[in-house]
Design a protein around this motif. Structure first.
Motif, PDB file in Angstrom:
ATOM      1  N   UNK A 151       0.876  -1.334   0.198  1.00  0.00           N
ATOM      2  CA  UNK A 151      -0.215   0.084   0.166  1.00  0.00           C
ATOM      3  C   UNK A 151       1.047   1.358  -0.012  1.00  0.00           C
ATOM      4  N   UNK A 152       0.561   2.080  -0.813  1.00  0.00           N
ATOM      5  CA  UNK A 152       1.326   3.593  -0.914  1.00  0.00           C
ATOM      6  C   UNK A 152       0.669   4.484  -0.553  1.00  0.00           C
ATOM      7  N   UNK A 191      -9.414   0.954   4.251  1.00  0.00           N
ATOM      8  CA  UNK A 191      -9.679   1.733   5.605  1.00  0.00           C
ATOM      9  C   UNK A 191      -8.886   2.966   5.631  1.00  0.00           C
ATOM     10  N   UNK A 192      -9.123   3.703   6.571  1.00  0.00           N
ATOM     11  CA  UNK A 192      -8.388   5.045   7.275  1.00  0.00           C
ATOM     12  C   UNK A 192      -8.396   4.736   8.625  1.00  0.00           C
ATOM     13  N   UNK A 236      -0.788  10.946  12.116  1.00  0.00           N
ATOM     14  CA  UNK A 236      -0.418  10.329  11.345  1.00  0.00           C
ATOM     15  C   UNK A 236      -1.859   9.575  10.720  1.00  0.00           C
ATOM     16  N   UNK A 237      -1.677   9.668   9.377  1.00  0.00           N
ATOM     17  CA  UNK A 237      -3.051   8.850   8.769  1.00  0.00           C
ATOM     18  C   UNK A 237      -2.766   7.653   7.815  1.00  0.00           C
ATOM     19  N   UNK A 238      -3.168   6.418   8.249  1.00  0.00           N
ATOM     20  CA  UNK A 238      -2.631   5.488   7.836  1.00  0.00           C
ATOM     21  C   UNK A 238      -3.952   4.863   6.801  1.00  0.00           C
ATOM     22  N   UNK A 239      -3.459   4.588   5.728  1.00  0.00           N
ATOM     23  CA  UNK A 239      -4.398   3.561   5.062  1.00  0.00           C
ATOM     24  C   UNK A 239      -4.099   2.263   4.918  1.00  0.00           C
ATOM     25  N   UNK A 268      -0.931  -2.137   5.693  1.00  0.00           N
ATOM     26  CA  UNK A 268      -1.053  -0.843   6.022  1.00  0.00           C
ATOM     27  C   UNK A 268       0.008  -0.190   4.864  1.00  0.00           C
ATOM     28  N   UNK A 269      -0.293   1.001   4.663  1.00  0.00           N
ATOM     29  CA  UNK A 269       0.684   1.896   4.103  1.00  0.00           C
ATOM     30  C   UNK A 269       1.504   2.778   5.237  1.00  0.00           C
ATOM     31  N   UNK A 270       2.725   3.497   4.527  1.00  0.00           N
ATOM     32  CA  UNK A 270       3.635   3.941   5.481  1.00  0.00           C
ATOM     33  C   UNK A 270       2.956   5.221   6.252  1.00  0.00           C
ATOM     34  N   UNK A 271       1.850   5.598   5.826  1.00  0.00           N
ATOM     35  CA  UNK A 271       1.291   6.583   6.628  1.00  0.00           C
ATOM     36  C   UNK A 271       1.537   8.042   5.815  1.00  0.00           C
ATOM     37  N   UNK A 272       0.671   9.121   6.246  1.00  0.00           N
ATOM     38  CA  UNK A 272       0.882  10.578   5.936  1.00  0.00           C
ATOM     39  C   UNK A 272       0.904  11.323   7.421  1.00  0.00           C
TER      40      UNK A 272
END
Lengths: 112, 116
Positions: free
Chosen positions: B4-5, B33-34, B89-92, B107-111
Protein backbone atom coordinates in the motif's frame (compact mmCIF):
# COMPACT_ATOMS: atom_id res chain seq x y z
CA UNK A 1 -17.42 -5.13 22.35
CA UNK A 2 -13.68 -5.63 22.08
CA UNK A 3 -10.64 -4.08 23.71
CA UNK A 4 -6.93 -4.62 24.12
CA UNK A 5 -4.61 -3.82 26.99
CA UNK A 6 -0.87 -3.77 26.47
CA UNK A 7 0.99 -3.82 29.75
CA UNK A 8 3.97 -1.52 29.74
CA UNK A 9 4.40 1.38 27.35
CA UNK A 10 8.14 0.66 27.24
CA UNK A 11 10.07 -2.59 27.53
CA UNK A 12 13.85 -2.53 27.67
CA UNK A 13 16.01 -5.62 27.05
CA UNK A 14 19.61 -6.38 26.32
CA UNK A 15 20.63 -7.76 22.95
CA UNK A 16 20.34 -11.55 23.09
CA UNK A 17 17.82 -11.52 25.94
CA UNK A 18 14.27 -12.83 25.85
CA UNK A 19 11.62 -10.45 24.58
CA UNK A 20 8.17 -10.60 26.21
CA UNK A 21 5.50 -8.09 25.25
CA UNK A 22 2.19 -8.52 27.03
CA UNK A 23 -1.28 -8.25 25.56
CA UNK A 24 -4.63 -9.01 27.17
CA UNK A 25 -7.85 -8.78 25.24
CA UNK A 26 -11.56 -8.63 25.79
CA UNK A 27 -14.04 -9.86 23.22
CA UNK A 28 -17.65 -11.00 23.37
CA UNK A 29 -17.03 -13.52 20.58
CA UNK A 30 -14.06 -15.76 19.71
CA UNK A 31 -11.48 -13.26 18.56
CA UNK A 32 -8.92 -12.88 15.87
CA UNK A 33 -5.72 -11.48 17.36
CA UNK A 34 -2.82 -9.69 15.73
CA UNK A 35 0.57 -8.26 16.49
CA UNK A 36 1.86 -5.46 14.32
CA UNK A 37 5.27 -3.78 14.37
CA UNK A 38 5.94 -0.16 13.49
CA UNK A 39 9.48 0.91 12.74
CA UNK A 40 10.31 4.63 12.91
CA UNK A 41 8.64 6.63 10.15
CA UNK A 42 7.02 3.53 8.69
CA UNK A 43 3.56 2.00 8.63
CA UNK A 44 2.27 -1.00 10.53
CA UNK A 45 3.63 -4.36 9.45
CA UNK A 46 1.87 -7.58 10.38
CA UNK A 47 4.05 -9.82 12.55
CA UNK A 48 1.57 -12.62 13.13
CA UNK A 49 -2.11 -13.39 13.58
CA UNK A 50 -4.27 -15.89 15.42
CA UNK A 51 -7.44 -17.02 13.68
CA UNK A 52 -8.65 -19.95 15.83
CA UNK A 53 -6.27 -22.58 14.48
CA UNK A 54 -3.09 -23.45 16.42
CA UNK A 55 -2.80 -21.57 19.71
CA UNK A 56 0.94 -21.03 19.23
CA UNK A 57 1.43 -18.75 16.28
CA UNK A 58 4.78 -18.19 14.63
CA UNK A 59 5.44 -14.96 12.80
CA UNK A 60 8.17 -13.17 10.98
CA UNK A 61 11.56 -12.21 12.39
CA UNK A 62 11.54 -15.04 14.94
CA UNK A 63 8.54 -13.77 16.90
CA UNK A 64 5.77 -15.97 18.18
CA UNK A 65 2.67 -15.55 20.31
CA UNK A 66 0.50 -17.93 22.27
CA UNK A 67 -3.26 -17.59 22.54
CA UNK A 68 -4.44 -18.45 26.06
CA UNK A 69 -8.19 -18.29 26.28
CA UNK A 70 -8.29 -18.91 30.03
CA UNK A 71 -6.03 -15.91 30.60
CA UNK A 72 -7.46 -13.84 27.71
CA UNK A 73 -3.86 -13.21 26.70
CA UNK A 74 -1.84 -13.13 23.52
CA UNK A 75 1.69 -12.30 24.62
CA UNK A 76 4.45 -11.83 22.05
CA UNK A 77 7.85 -13.44 22.59
CA UNK A 78 11.20 -13.81 20.91
CA UNK A 79 13.99 -15.92 22.42
CA UNK A 80 16.85 -13.56 21.57
CA UNK A 81 16.50 -9.85 20.90
CA UNK A 82 18.37 -8.13 18.08
CA UNK A 83 19.10 -4.45 17.83
CA UNK A 84 16.93 -4.37 14.72
CA UNK A 85 13.90 -5.40 16.81
CA UNK A 86 13.73 -1.95 18.38
CA UNK A 87 10.33 -0.61 17.32
CA UNK A 88 6.77 0.00 18.47
CA UNK A 89 4.61 -3.11 18.80
CA UNK A 90 0.83 -3.09 18.67
CA UNK A 91 -1.55 -5.83 19.68
CA UNK A 92 -4.98 -5.80 18.03
CA UNK A 93 -8.21 -7.75 18.40
CA UNK A 94 -11.07 -8.36 15.97
CA UNK A 95 -14.21 -9.68 17.63
CA UNK A 96 -17.05 -10.11 15.20
CA UNK A 97 -16.29 -7.24 12.86
CA UNK A 98 -13.50 -6.71 10.37
CA UNK A 99 -12.30 -3.67 12.24
CA UNK A 100 -9.42 -4.27 14.65
CA UNK A 101 -9.12 -2.45 17.93
CA UNK A 102 -5.52 -1.60 18.69
CA UNK A 103 -3.71 -1.38 21.97
CA UNK A 104 -1.72 1.69 22.94
CA UNK A 105 1.51 0.08 21.80
CA UNK A 106 4.68 -1.01 23.54
CA UNK A 107 8.00 0.51 22.63
CA UNK A 108 10.74 -2.13 22.61
CA UNK A 109 14.19 -0.78 23.43
CA UNK A 110 17.18 -3.06 22.82
CA UNK A 111 20.48 -2.27 24.52
CA UNK A 112 23.81 -3.51 23.15
CA UNK B 1 5.75 -7.86 -2.90
CA UNK B 2 2.68 -5.66 -3.41
CA UNK B 3 2.30 -2.84 -0.92
CA UNK B 4 0.00 0.00 0.00
CA UNK B 5 1.39 3.41 -0.89
CA UNK B 6 0.41 6.82 0.46
CA UNK B 7 1.10 10.38 -0.65
CA UNK B 8 2.26 12.78 0.53
CA UNK B 9 4.43 11.48 3.33
CA UNK B 10 4.04 14.78 5.17
CA UNK B 11 1.40 17.48 4.72
CA UNK B 12 1.47 20.83 6.46
CA UNK B 13 -1.65 22.98 6.28
CA UNK B 14 -3.28 25.98 7.90
CA UNK B 15 -6.26 25.52 10.17
CA UNK B 16 -9.48 25.72 8.18
CA UNK B 17 -7.95 24.52 4.94
CA UNK B 18 -9.03 21.39 3.09
CA UNK B 19 -6.61 18.51 2.67
CA UNK B 20 -6.77 15.35 0.61
CA UNK B 21 -4.71 12.37 1.60
CA UNK B 22 -4.12 9.79 -1.07
CA UNK B 23 -3.66 6.06 -0.97
CA UNK B 24 -3.10 3.38 -3.56
CA UNK B 25 -4.26 0.06 -2.08
CA UNK B 26 -2.96 -3.33 -3.17
CA UNK B 27 -4.47 -3.97 -6.56
CA UNK B 28 -6.61 -7.08 -5.91
CA UNK B 29 -7.90 -5.88 -2.54
CA UNK B 30 -11.52 -4.89 -2.16
CA UNK B 31 -11.74 -3.46 1.38
CA UNK B 32 -10.12 -0.14 2.19
CA UNK B 33 -9.62 1.60 5.49
CA UNK B 34 -8.36 4.81 7.06
CA UNK B 35 -6.88 5.01 10.54
CA UNK B 36 -5.23 7.80 12.44
CA UNK B 37 -2.63 7.89 15.16
CA UNK B 38 -2.24 11.04 17.19
CA UNK B 39 1.34 11.39 18.42
CA UNK B 40 1.94 9.09 21.36
CA UNK B 41 -1.51 7.55 21.24
CA UNK B 42 -3.09 4.40 19.89
CA UNK B 43 -4.06 3.72 16.30
CA UNK B 44 -7.74 4.60 15.86
CA UNK B 45 -10.13 3.37 13.21
CA UNK B 46 -11.80 6.04 11.10
CA UNK B 47 -13.68 4.36 8.25
CA UNK B 48 -13.91 1.28 6.07
CA UNK B 49 -15.00 1.24 2.45
CA UNK B 50 -16.28 -1.59 0.29
CA UNK B 51 -18.08 -1.73 -3.02
CA UNK B 52 -17.88 2.04 -3.44
CA UNK B 53 -19.53 2.89 -0.19
CA UNK B 54 -18.72 3.32 3.47
CA UNK B 55 -19.29 0.07 5.33
CA UNK B 56 -18.35 1.24 8.83
CA UNK B 57 -17.22 4.46 10.42
CA UNK B 58 -16.21 5.53 13.88
CA UNK B 59 -17.47 8.50 15.88
CA UNK B 60 -14.28 10.32 14.89
CA UNK B 61 -15.38 10.26 11.25
CA UNK B 62 -17.75 13.22 11.36
CA UNK B 63 -19.06 15.46 8.59
CA UNK B 64 -15.63 17.05 8.15
CA UNK B 65 -14.33 13.79 6.72
CA UNK B 66 -15.15 12.06 3.46
CA UNK B 67 -13.68 9.21 1.46
CA UNK B 68 -13.70 8.49 -2.21
CA UNK B 69 -12.41 6.02 -4.71
CA UNK B 70 -12.22 8.33 -7.72
CA UNK B 71 -10.75 5.74 -10.09
CA UNK B 72 -9.70 2.11 -10.09
CA UNK B 73 -6.57 2.62 -8.04
CA UNK B 74 -6.76 5.59 -5.65
CA UNK B 75 -8.54 5.83 -2.33
CA UNK B 76 -8.68 9.29 -0.78
CA UNK B 77 -9.48 10.84 2.59
CA UNK B 78 -10.64 14.45 2.54
CA UNK B 79 -10.78 16.70 5.56
CA UNK B 80 -12.86 19.73 4.63
CA UNK B 81 -11.84 22.26 7.25
CA UNK B 82 -8.87 21.12 9.25
CA UNK B 83 -8.59 21.71 12.97
CA UNK B 84 -5.49 21.69 15.14
CA UNK B 85 -6.60 18.41 16.66
CA UNK B 86 -6.57 16.75 13.22
CA UNK B 87 -2.78 16.74 13.39
CA UNK B 88 -1.87 13.06 13.34
CA UNK B 89 -0.42 10.27 11.27
CA UNK B 90 -3.05 8.90 8.90
CA UNK B 91 -2.73 5.31 7.75
CA UNK B 92 -4.46 3.71 4.82
CA UNK B 93 -4.97 -0.06 4.77
CA UNK B 94 -6.48 -2.60 2.41
CA UNK B 95 -7.53 -6.22 2.58
CA UNK B 96 -8.76 -8.98 0.35
CA UNK B 97 -12.26 -10.36 0.41
CA UNK B 98 -12.28 -14.05 1.32
CA UNK B 99 -15.13 -16.45 1.92
CA UNK B 100 -14.76 -15.55 5.62
CA UNK B 101 -15.00 -11.84 4.93
CA UNK B 102 -12.24 -9.24 4.97
CA UNK B 103 -8.79 -10.72 5.40
CA UNK B 104 -5.67 -9.34 7.07
CA UNK B 105 -5.21 -5.62 6.61
CA UNK B 106 -2.03 -4.32 5.01
CA UNK B 107 -1.01 -0.84 6.01
CA UNK B 108 0.66 1.96 4.09
CA UNK B 109 3.55 4.00 5.51
CA UNK B 110 1.27 6.83 6.56
CA UNK B 111 0.87 10.54 5.92
CA UNK B 112 1.84 12.86 8.72
CA UNK B 113 -0.61 15.76 8.79
CA UNK B 114 0.40 18.89 10.64
CA UNK B 115 -2.23 21.58 11.10
CA UNK B 116 -0.89 25.01 12.08
Amino acid sequence: AQSVTQLGSHVSVSEGALVLLRCNYSSSVPPYLFWYVQYPNQGLQLLLKYTSAATLVKGINGFEAEFKKSETSFHLTKPSAHMSDAAEYFCAVEGGSYIPTFGRGTSLIVHP
Amino acid sequence: EPEVTQTPSHQVTQMGQEVILRCVPISNHLYFYWYRQILGQKVEFLVSFYNNEISEKSEIFDDQFSVERPDGSNFTLKIRSTKLEDSAMYFCASSELTNLGADTQYFGPGTRLTVL
